[in-house]
Design an enzyme around this catalytic site. Structure first.
Site, short mmCIF file in Angstrom:
data_model
loop_
_atom_site.label_atom_id
_atom_site.label_comp_id
_atom_site.label_asym_id
_atom_site.label_seq_id
_atom_site.Cartn_x
_atom_site.Cartn_y
_atom_site.Cartn_z
N CYS A 1 -15.99 9.89 0.57
CA CYS A 1 -15.83 8.82 1.56
C CYS A 1 -15.37 9.38 2.91
CB CYS A 1 -14.82 7.81 1.03
SG CYS A 1 -14.55 6.40 2.10
N ASP B 1 0.80 -1.22 0.00
CA ASP B 1 0.00 0.00 0.00
C ASP B 1 0.84 1.28 0.00
OD1 ASP B 1 -2.39 1.43 0.12
OD2 ASP B 1 -2.41 1.49 2.30
N CYS C 1 -13.56 4.39 8.13
CA CYS C 1 -14.97 4.00 8.19
C CYS C 1 -15.08 2.54 7.75
CB CYS C 1 -15.81 4.89 7.28
SG CYS C 1 -17.57 4.45 7.25
N CYS D 1 -27.39 -8.06 -4.21
CA CYS D 1 -27.23 -7.38 -2.91
C CYS D 1 -26.74 -5.95 -3.11
CB CYS D 1 -26.24 -8.15 -2.05
SG CYS D 1 -25.93 -7.39 -0.44
N CYS E 1 -21.80 -5.97 4.97
CA CYS E 1 -21.68 -6.97 3.90
C CYS E 1 -21.97 -8.38 4.44
CB CYS E 1 -20.28 -6.93 3.30
SG CYS E 1 -19.99 -8.20 2.04
N CYS F 1 -24.01 3.17 3.05
CA CYS F 1 -22.95 4.18 3.05
C CYS F 1 -23.49 5.52 3.55
CB CYS F 1 -22.37 4.35 1.64
SG CYS F 1 -21.06 5.60 1.57
N CYS G 1 -21.60 -11.05 -5.50
CA CYS G 1 -22.40 -9.99 -4.88
C CYS G 1 -23.88 -10.15 -5.24
CB CYS G 1 -21.91 -8.62 -5.32
SG CYS G 1 -20.38 -8.08 -4.51
N CYS H 1 -24.10 -2.59 0.91
CA CYS H 1 -23.06 -1.58 1.10
C CYS H 1 -23.48 -0.23 0.52
CB CYS H 1 -21.74 -2.05 0.48
SG CYS H 1 -21.81 -2.43 -1.29
#
Length: 308
Positions: A211, A131, A238, A188, A245, A195, A185, A191
């Site tokens: 975000c 990262d 967050c 669904c 999920c 949010c 997924c 998420c």
């Protein structure tokens, strides 16, 4: 068994011994499907003030331009789901930041894995990434069969959900390559619906500038007023899209002692966070990724939450 297959099995076994959840291989090369997505995302300014996302566009899409003579991207997952969570009557911190800085923890494991590869296989050259470089880690993990990209844009895995870090070794060694898994997924939209800031603007597309994680970590200036009613008591990061999920009902607590939080972090309530001093901050977050915001950044976030 061919030497390529033997080496692949050897590396995966060692990755497991080092504590990684899973390990997958993919052929290093240009990410054709990701290129137009990344370009469109940047053109719509969904990266906000994260200007670094505009840099090294070619390297971000092709690891052979990042690591000379590279042939394989080895993707690895490391669980961070905690055994215990914060006091419910507190300002909230994303689970990944409870313990020691994952960059350091994972980099040490990657160095150990690379040393193992050179010791057991021979003259192999490569670089470790956690990262901190222009590598599309989720895209490579998906390409390596470790999961699929969820509608919240996080990697999802049937067995363990999404509470894990993703890292890579990019090496000049040919290995047996894994194949991507299918998307599970379905219909669904948990998420998207949950949010707080409606940052998931379309399935699989997150407007980073909307975000809460961006506002509390990446944003260096004052938090925009429109976040005031939607911050949901998050002072660093967050987890809402992951918490709701359905696949995360399979999450199991990690076994990495360095990810265990300071007990004070779990016990503090809102009043204690509001009154946090530099000394307490330093004690609790001595080795934490929260050091990135510094004491002043965390105080800014807390003060913003207090005024809602």
């Amino acid at each position: 068994m061919s030497s390529t297959t033997y080496n692949t099995s050897l590396i995966k076994a060692e990755a497991k011994r080092l504590g990684f959840l899973s390990c997958g291989m993919s052929k290093a090369g240009f990410l054709e499907e990701e290129a137009p997505r990344l370009e469109a995302w940047l053109n719509k300014n969904m990266h906000g003030e994260m200007s670094y996302m505009e840099n090294h566009f070619d390297k971000r899409l092709d690891p052979t331009k990042l690591v000379e003579s590279s042939k394989t991207v080895i993707s690895l997952l490391l669980n961070y789901f905690p055994e215990k969570e914060q006091n419910e009557a507190a300002f909230k911190i994303s689970k990944y930041a409870y313990g020691s800085d994952y960059h350091v923890v994972i980099k040490d494991k990657l160095k150990e894995l690379l040393h193992f590869i050179t010791s057991e296989i021979g003259d192999v050259h490569g670089r470790a990434f956690v990262d901190s470089a222009p590598v599309l880690d989720k895209a490579w993990a998906a390409k390596s069969g470790l999961g699929w990209m969820g509608k919240h844009s996080n990697l999802l895995t049937k067995q363990v959900g999404s509470f894990y870090f993703i890292a890579e070794l990019i090496v000049d060694l040919e290995l047996d390559y894994d194949t991507p898994v299918t998307d599970h997924c379905g219909s669904c939209t948990a998420c998207i619906d949950a949010c707080p800031t409606q940052a998931i603007v379309d399935p699989y597309v997150v407007d980073g500038s909307k975000c809460i994680s961006y506002a509390t970590i990446e944003l260096k200036n004052e938090i925009p007023e429109h976040f005031r009613s939607t911050m949901d008591d998050w002072m660093f990061g967050c987890d809402v899209c992951q918490d709701v999920c359905p696949w995360n009902r399979f999450s199991q607590s990690h076994r990495e002692p360095l990810f265990d939080p300071n007990p004070k972090l779990l016990a503090m309530d809102k009043k204690e966070w509001e009154e946090i001093t530099q000394e307490v901050f330093t004690e609790i977050f001595k080795m934490s990724p929260i050091k990135r915001t510094k004491y002043t950044g965390l105080k800014r976030n807390i003060d913003f939450l207090k005024k809602k």
